[in-house]
Design a protein around this motif. Structure first.
Motif, mmCIF file in Angstrom:
data_model
loop_
_atom_site.group_PDB
_atom_site.id
_atom_site.type_symbol
_atom_site.label_atom_id
_atom_site.label_comp_id
_atom_site.label_asym_id
_atom_site.label_seq_id
_atom_site.Cartn_x
_atom_site.Cartn_y
_atom_site.Cartn_z
ATOM 1 N N ARG A 1 133.927 35.831 10.697
ATOM 2 C CA ARG A 1 133.098 37.018 10.928
ATOM 3 C C ARG A 1 133.908 38.178 11.484
ATOM 4 N N LEU B 1 132.822 32.226 13.411
ATOM 5 C CA LEU B 1 133.081 33.451 14.166
ATOM 6 C C LEU B 1 134.418 34.073 13.782
ATOM 7 N N ARG C 1 131.225 26.586 14.863
ATOM 8 C CA ARG C 1 130.940 27.949 15.312
ATOM 9 C C ARG C 1 132.212 28.784 15.365
ATOM 10 N N ALA D 1 134.249 37.338 19.803
ATOM 11 C CA ALA D 1 134.000 35.982 19.312
ATOM 12 C C ALA D 1 133.885 34.997 20.473
#
Length: 235
Positions: free
Chosen positions: A126, A123, A119, A151
């Motif tokens: 992202r 993130l 994750r 995040a």
């Protein structure tokens, strides 16, 4: 997802001051809602009560089916830790930890350590900070620090994201980038978002705008410029 009825919050001292004066509010699951109003109208107090950080004087607040107003402090703390992500005007990052470790710690505290590495990788990509995972907060710009804070809020996969003036410390370009990131999060199957802002340009990114003045909320209205919340996935 958020259901509020006749919420009152008074600060009591030599003279009692009512910050919230009978707020009624409904936010459906999957919606990106912005509460907009001038400074001192009660926006932040509303967010802190919704997040279980402040107790209510009277009224009812249910968030994700959890009765915030009826719960004790320990239950509210557990609810905040696992179900709610927070983004504040001040980034509140731990200066002794690098970017990745700030996120890793947040996942561990929320009991979501399993799968955290994957994750975190997703993130950081992202938010555009893959190359700065080993940087400490002092080595980042304010806009980058806020991206880390977003995040960090998302790494525990919260059902609800509460944001209090998330662009308040940022310049115009950084503010627009952060709002673009919020819009991107709102476009997927992520959390319900409630954002507090006094900035109409920021509010224009949300699905629904909720005006607030003098401790009371007005009728919400849809934002035609934003993607309809019905297009979003539901959790």
């Amino acid at each position: 997802m958020i259901h509020v009825r006749q919420l009152v919050k008074e600060y009591r001292g030599a003279v009692s001051t009512a910050a919230l004066r009978g707020v009624d509010l409904d936010v459906e699951a999957g919606t990106f809602a912005a509460v907009v109003g001038p400074s001192g109208c009660g926006k932040s107090t509303l967010l802190y009560v919704l997040g279980g950080m402040l107790g209510a004087t009277s009224g009812t607040v249910r968030v994700g089916g959890f009765d915030v107003t009826a719960a004790g402090e320990r239950a509210r703390t557990a609810f905040r830790r696992t179900e709610i992500g927070f983004v504040f005007q001040k980034f509140n990052l731990l200066g002794a930890l690098d970017v990745e470790d700030n996120l890793r710690l947040a996942a561990r505290i929320a009991g979501r350590a399993d799968g955290a590495a994957e994750r975190i990788d997703a993130l950081l990509e992202r938010v555009g900070l893959t190359g700065k995972r080993r940087a400490r907060p002092a080595e980042l710009s304010q806009g980058e620090q806020q991206r880390v804070a977003i995040a960090r809020a998302l790494v525990k996969e919260p059902r609800i994201l509460l944001a209090d003036e998330p662009t308040g410390n940022l310049d115009t370009a950084s503010s627009r980038a952060i709002m673009g990131l919020f819009r991107e999060v709102a476009g997927g199957p992520g959390p319900t978002i409630l954002m507090i802002t006094h900035n109409p340009e920021c509010a224009a990114v949300a699905d629904v705008v909720i005006p607030m003045e003098d401790g009371r909320t007005g009728a919400p209205y849809p934002n035609a410029a934003a993607r309809p919340s019905a297009e979003r996935g539901r959790r």
